[in-house]
Design an enzyme around this catalytic site. Structure first.
Site, PDB file in Angstrom:
ATOM      1  N   GLU A  68       0.820  -1.202   0.000  1.00 32.20           N
ATOM      2  CA  GLU A  68       0.000   0.000   0.000  1.00 32.20           C
ATOM      3  C   GLU A  68       0.862   1.263   0.000  1.00 32.20           C
ATOM      4  O   GLU A  68       0.538   2.244  -0.637  1.00 32.20           O
ATOM      5  CB  GLU A  68      -0.916  -0.033   1.238  1.00 32.20           C
ATOM      6  CG  GLU A  68      -2.145   0.825   1.162  1.00 32.20           C
ATOM      7  CD  GLU A  68      -3.132   0.413   0.074  1.00 32.20           C
ATOM      8  OE1 GLU A  68      -2.972  -0.665  -0.523  1.00 32.20           O
ATOM      9  OE2 GLU A  68      -4.063   1.204  -0.180  1.00 32.20           O
ATOM     10  N   ASP A  69       1.964   1.223   0.706  1.00 29.65           N
ATOM     11  CA  ASP A  69       2.706   2.467   0.961  1.00 29.65           C
ATOM     12  C   ASP A  69       4.073   2.584   0.303  1.00 29.65           C
ATOM     13  O   ASP A  69       4.746   3.586   0.478  1.00 29.65           O
ATOM     14  CB  ASP A  69       2.892   2.649   2.480  1.00 29.65           C
ATOM     15  CG  ASP A  69       1.564   2.831   3.194  1.00 29.65           C
ATOM     16  OD1 ASP A  69       0.576   3.134   2.507  1.00 29.65           O
ATOM     17  OD2 ASP A  69       1.517   2.655   4.416  1.00 29.65           O
TER      18      ASP A  69
END
Ligand code: MN
Length: 567
Positions: A68-69
């Site tokens: 996600e990051d």
């Protein structure tokens, strides 16, 4: 448990590799607290180790925010750490897309959705560990965000943890959320609680040796007698039901006795009742009748020295661990193969699963033997739950619940009929798909619309929801001449007439002589006015035929008005 120990134990193991991988991927990123982002990954992994979950869970905990990051893809993870880890992380990413907007109806839906999306229950464990650390560091976020996350925790994640029997996490999450949700109440409690608590503890410490000696006399050696202080959040719930009177909360602090067997649980209960009389109606046997989330223990309230109430909880060590960690505890037992799987454990598993089912309001399928592996069992159970429903997500994170096989067109009409009518295309998880594409649970769907567009007749053939079908048909009907090539088959006549005996028979006779069949009739008397309105559906829409009929009907002097419409 600290991750450092695991690294020391197996410096080249999966956990060590994931540790280095995540550390590298998150390098340079910081949390709102100012700490390096990687500390979050470690905290989540350590929680999962505390719950004694398997290595894959811990690995996925370390890597859970990487996709996600950071620039790393799920495929990268899959090639380095394998399918199982990738599946868990993918599940976490899907859950991350959900947003909760604070309506009770959505809360229920969202809790179901979280189960639906987590094809593997370990995804939920990781999510709970993630939420736990995010709550522990919530103070660093802006006030508005604090409130939203605290509410989501209270209404979504704490109940999920509770239902999985993970009482410890559930209570902890609620306790951390409490001051953000009820700052004034919390401040008041913090002011008055310490004195009450100290007084109760003083009293119970005096009572404890009496219990110990009574048990010893009967050859029961408890592995622990300690004091359980009621959690602030649950104390507050109880106070609300008791006029906010702290004096009425008997179990503010309870004595908890851990013994070695179920037999000893009941024996200990008898011994305590022999010394102090029990309060009627307060003996609770959650061993014979466990709570819906699987909680087992004996509870009693007795009238102790100086007439003060003492709440006592008696259980075995195994029950205690399961009460605290619920399904996660079962998982751990299975993973580490501690002892042979006892009959009681299997019974309990089945019972937990059944309760989970009931909670999710799905009917159990015919159940097989209890010998199945828990992992398989839970997986199969989850497939059952949502056999005919899928849960899709709007770009805003709203959850749209659709039947299996539903298409972007169904989705569009569930957002709004205008979105459905003007929909020209759809993006599912960032790729363009045809409008008859089959959606799957967890898909993020964005509908592309174009003003002035109209639904296509083809859509009726592939949509799965009656809502979509209804809107398509009515949009097509409205624009009848332009869009629909289907000829109208029937004519609807609306007649207004002064009522008299035999009028209706005369009208139907005229229709019959015109060789037109009546499909349906509806009459309504206009009260007091003496007029009647009649709706007649005829089996022809041929305009000239209908026109001739109207002329004939108009010869009846009572008829004041006739309108016709092809349908
Ligand atoms: Mn996270």
């Amino acid at each position: 448990m600290l991750i450092r120990e695991a690294l020391k134990e197996k410096p080249d193991g999966m956990i060590a590799r994931a540790y280095r991988f995540a550390e590298c991927a998150h390098r340079g990123q910081r949390r709102k607290t100012g700490d390096p982002y990687f500390t979050h990954a470690v905290a989540v992994a350590e929680t999962l180790m505390d719950w004694r979950l398997d290595e894959t869970s811990v690995v996925a905990g370390l890597l859970h925010d990487v996709v996600e990051d950071t620039g790393i893809t799920l495929e990268n993870i899959r090639s380095v750490f394998g399918d199982e880890t990738a599946t868990l992380i993918d599940g976490m990413t899907k859950l991350g897309r959900l947003k909760y907007r604070g309506a009770a109806a959505t809360a229920e839906n969202l809790r179901k959705l979280i189960f639906a999306l987590s094809e593997d229950l370990r995804v939920i464990f990781i999510k709970l560990a993630d939420r736990r650390h995010n709550m522990q560091t919530l103070h660093a976020l802006p006030r508005e965000t604090q409130k939203r996350i605290a509410q989501e925790t209270e209404e979504i994640y704490a109940p999920i943890a509770y239902r999985l029997g993970m009482q410890n996490v559930s209570g902890e999450l609620r306790d951390i959320a409490f001051p953000y949700l009820f700052p004034l109440e919390h401040r008041w409690l913090m002011r008055v609680l310490p004195d009450y608590r100290a007084a109760r503890l003083r009293y119970l410490r005096e009572v404890k040796p009496l219990i110990e000696s009574d048990l010893r006399e009967q050859r029961i050696a408890p592995s622990a007698i300690d004091f359980r202080t009621k959690r602030v959040s649950s104390l507050y719930q109880k106070l609300k039901q008791n006029d906010m009177d702290m004096g009425k909360i008997y179990d503010l602090v309870a004595i908890r006795i851990i013994v070695n067997s179920i037999e000893e649980c009941y024996a200990a209960l008898g011994i305590i009742h022999k010394r102090w009389p029990p309060l009627p109606g307060r003996i609770k046997d959650f061993i014979a009748m466990p709570k819906p989330n699987g909680y087992r223990s004996l509870h009693t309230t007795v009238i102790g020295p100086e007439g003060m109430y003492i709440e006592v909880q008696i259980r075995t060590q195994e029950m205690h661990e399961e009460n605290e960690n619920g399904i996660a505890a079962h998982w751990a037992y299975k993973q580490f193969g501690a002892g042979a799987s006892s009959a009681s454990r299997i019974t309990k598993e089945i019972q937990l699963v059944q309760e989970l089912r009931r909670w999710l309001d799905v009917h159990p399928a015919a159940s097989g033997s209890g010998e199945r592996d828990l992992k398989e069992f839970l997986r199969a159970m989850k497939v059952d739950f949502f056999k005919d429903r899928i849960f899709t997500i709007s770009p805003h994170g709203d959850v749209i619940d659709l039947p299996q096989g539903a298409t972007p067109v169904d989705f569009a009409y569930h957002i709004h009929s205008d979105v459905g009518n003007t929909c020209v295309g759809a993006r599912v998880n960032d790729s363009i798909v045809p409008l008859n594409h089959r959606l799957e649970s967890g898909d993020v769907v964005k509908i592309i619309t174009q003003k002035q567009k109209l639904p296509s007749e083809d859509w009726v053939r592939f949509v799965k929801t009656s809502l979509a079908r209804h809107h398509i048909k009515s949009a097509l009907r409205k624009k009848g001449g332009i869009v629909s090539k289907r000829k109208p088959l029937q004519a609807e006549l609306r007649v207004i007439a002064r009522d008299r005996v035999g009028l209706f028979r005369d009208i139907t006779a005229i229709i019959a002589r015109s060789h037109i069949n009546i499909v349906q009739v509806h009459t309504a008397n206009q009260p007091k006015s003496g007029f009647v309105s009649i709706k007649i559906l005829c089996d022809t829409a041929d305009p000239s035929k209908v026109e001739r009929l109207i002329l004939k009907l108009k010869r009846l002097p009572e008829i004041k008005e006739i309108r016709s419409q092809a349908v």
